[in-house]
Scaffold this motif. Structure first.
Motif, PDB file in Angstrom:
ATOM      1  N   ASN A  86      60.485  19.182  33.283  1.00 53.71           N
ATOM      2  CA  ASN A  86      60.294  17.094  32.650  1.00 53.71           C
ATOM      3  C   ASN A  86      61.374  17.499  31.944  1.00 53.71           C
ATOM      4  OD1 ASN A  86      56.970  17.751  33.308  1.00 53.71           O
ATOM      5  ND2 ASN A  86      57.918  15.733  33.423  1.00 53.71           N
ATOM      6  N   GLU A 101      63.269  14.431  29.937  1.00 45.13           N
ATOM      7  CA  GLU A 101      63.038  13.799  29.675  1.00 45.13           C
ATOM      8  C   GLU A 101      63.550  12.825  28.395  1.00 45.13           C
ATOM      9  OE1 GLU A 101      60.257  11.536  30.237  1.00 45.13           O
ATOM     10  OE2 GLU A 101      58.985  12.804  31.053  1.00 45.13           O
ATOM     11  N   GLN A 102      64.237  11.695  28.663  1.00 47.24           N
ATOM     12  CA  GLN A 102      64.816  11.028  26.703  1.00 47.24           C
ATOM     13  C   GLN A 102      63.873  11.179  25.875  1.00 47.24           C
ATOM     14  OE1 GLN A 102      65.885   7.248  29.130  1.00 47.24           O
ATOM     15  NE2 GLN A 102      67.362   7.775  30.648  1.00 47.24           N
ATOM     16  N   SER A 130      63.693   9.826  34.381  1.00 52.90           N
ATOM     17  CA  SER A 130      63.499  10.685  33.717  1.00 52.90           C
ATOM     18  C   SER A 130      63.480  11.553  35.107  1.00 52.90           C
ATOM     19  CB  SER A 130      62.139  10.444  32.984  1.00 52.90           C
ATOM     20  OG  SER A 130      60.933  10.069  33.931  1.00 52.90           O
ATOM     21  N   GLU A 160      61.091  14.942  37.058  1.00 57.20           N
ATOM     22  CA  GLU A 160      60.124  16.221  37.126  1.00 57.20           C
ATOM     23  C   GLU A 160      60.084  16.605  38.194  1.00 57.20           C
ATOM     24  OE1 GLU A 160      55.880  15.299  35.875  1.00 57.20           O
ATOM     25  OE2 GLU A 160      55.522  14.509  37.792  1.00 57.20           O
ATOM     26  N   TYR A 217      68.765  15.589  26.137  1.00 58.33           N
ATOM     27  CA  TYR A 217      67.819  15.062  26.877  1.00 58.33           C
ATOM     28  C   TYR A 217      66.405  16.504  26.187  1.00 58.33           C
ATOM     29  CZ  TYR A 217      69.000  12.117  30.214  1.00 58.33           C
ATOM     30  OH  TYR A 217      69.870  10.267  30.510  1.00 58.33           O
TER      31      TYR A 217
END
Length: 325
Positions: free
Chosen positions: A79, A81-82, A93, A95, A124
């Motif tokens: 992942n 993610e921010q 985002s 994945e 990130y």
């Protein structure tokens, strides 16, 4: 009350009470066996080309890791993610999930995929999650910065050459090529013995300005594997060499070479003998005693480079055994 009925009632109550006591006694005496599930592990992580933790929006991205299951592997998930506190042009985002390692005890993952073109630039969390078929999971979080191709840095330090030779007698006698860029030359003999010397060829690519390189030998039992200059605990490391550069005006490579010519070997640094009383730290050597004292066991051997001008680091490690007796 009828006497027989009264006796029957008393007998029934006594039986029920005895049963409760028996069950309670059994429960108290029985040892409840705790089942401990072993979680999978993640190691040898590389995020981005040369492990530089950079991803170019819309272009190919490199990821590498090794997984060891507690039981058997199930899924690997990545992942992006921010982060809270960072600013991005839009919410986004990412994945990816892989199931191709299901049923394996261990696996090496070397994966390339494109960073989506719509990904906003920024820093990130790069989250690696591996799940086990026994129901456990492990997570490791690294940094990743997404940039445009035009923003790719001119200075991008990375370990370009990592070679290790073994010298039987320091400065004289025979030697053999022990390790070179990801491969042990003889997988059956990945160890050093007492009085043999570590002699390395280390080269850092795409550097400029001022920087410093350290060769480090570290007992694995000390649980210390620094990735940056500031993270080095010099009470836990044996320094095999130190090499600095200053004032490089053009992008170039930098090596630990001291212009050594031994059996036509160039581009090598100074050797360090297993069993030596002092290391090769500079300007002042460190005595190899206490926690640093030589012993049988597994050691990390690696290079840590830091560029003072551009505030960038590079590192790489291998493992091998040292046999003192």
């Amino acid at each position: 009350m009828n006497l027989n009925l009264k006796n029957k009632l008393q007998f029934s109550l006594l039986s029920i009470f005895s049963t409760i006591l028996f069950l309670t006694s059994c429960n108290n005496n029985e040892e409840v066996e705790e089942i401990i599930l072993i979680a999978p592990t993640v190691s040898e992580v590389e995020v981005g080309l040369f492990n530089n933790e950079l991803g170019v929006v819309g272009e190919d991205f490199h990821f590498n890791a090794e997984f060891l299951a507690g039981d058997l592997l199930n899924l690997v998930t990545i992942n992006i993610e921010q982060r809270e506190g960072e600013t991005y042009s839009t919410d986004w985002s990412f994945e990816m999930v892989w199931d191709k390692y299901q049923g394996l005890k261990n696996a090496t993952m070397h994966q390339h995929f494109d960073i989506p073109a719509e990904a906003p630039k920024g820093i990130y969390d790069f989250i690696i999650t591996v799940t086990d078929q026994n129901g456990t999971s492990s997570e490791e979080v690294r940094n990743i910065e997404l940039i445009d191709a035009a923003d790719f840095p001119e200075v991008n330090p990375h370990v370009e050459v990592f070679g290790v030779d073994k010298i039987n007698v320091e400065g004289t006698g025979g030697f053999n090529n022990f390790y070179n860029n990801g491969e042990f030359r003889n997988p059956e003999e990945t160890f050093f013995g007492v009085d043999e010397s570590i002699w390395s060829s280390l080269q850092i690519g795409e550097i400029k300005g001022d920087g410093i390189l350290y060769g480090l030998l570290i007992k694995k039992s000390l649980n210390h594997k620094p990735e940056t200059l500031e993270a080095i605990d010099f009470s836990k490391v044996i320094v095999t060499e130190v090499k600095e550069h200053t004032g490089f005006e053009e992008v170039r490579t930098f090596s630990n070479s001291f212009n050594t010519n031994f059996n036509n070997h160039y581009m090598y640094g100074v050797p360090l003998k297993i069993g030596a009383t002092e290391d090769n730290n500079f300007p002042e050597t460190t005595t190899i005693t206490g926690d640093l004292a030589w012993e049988n066991g597994t050691y990390y051997y690696g290079v840590v480079y830091y560029n003072f001008t551009y505030l960038k680091s590079a590192f790489q490690y291998i493992e091998f055994d040292i046999i003192i007796e």
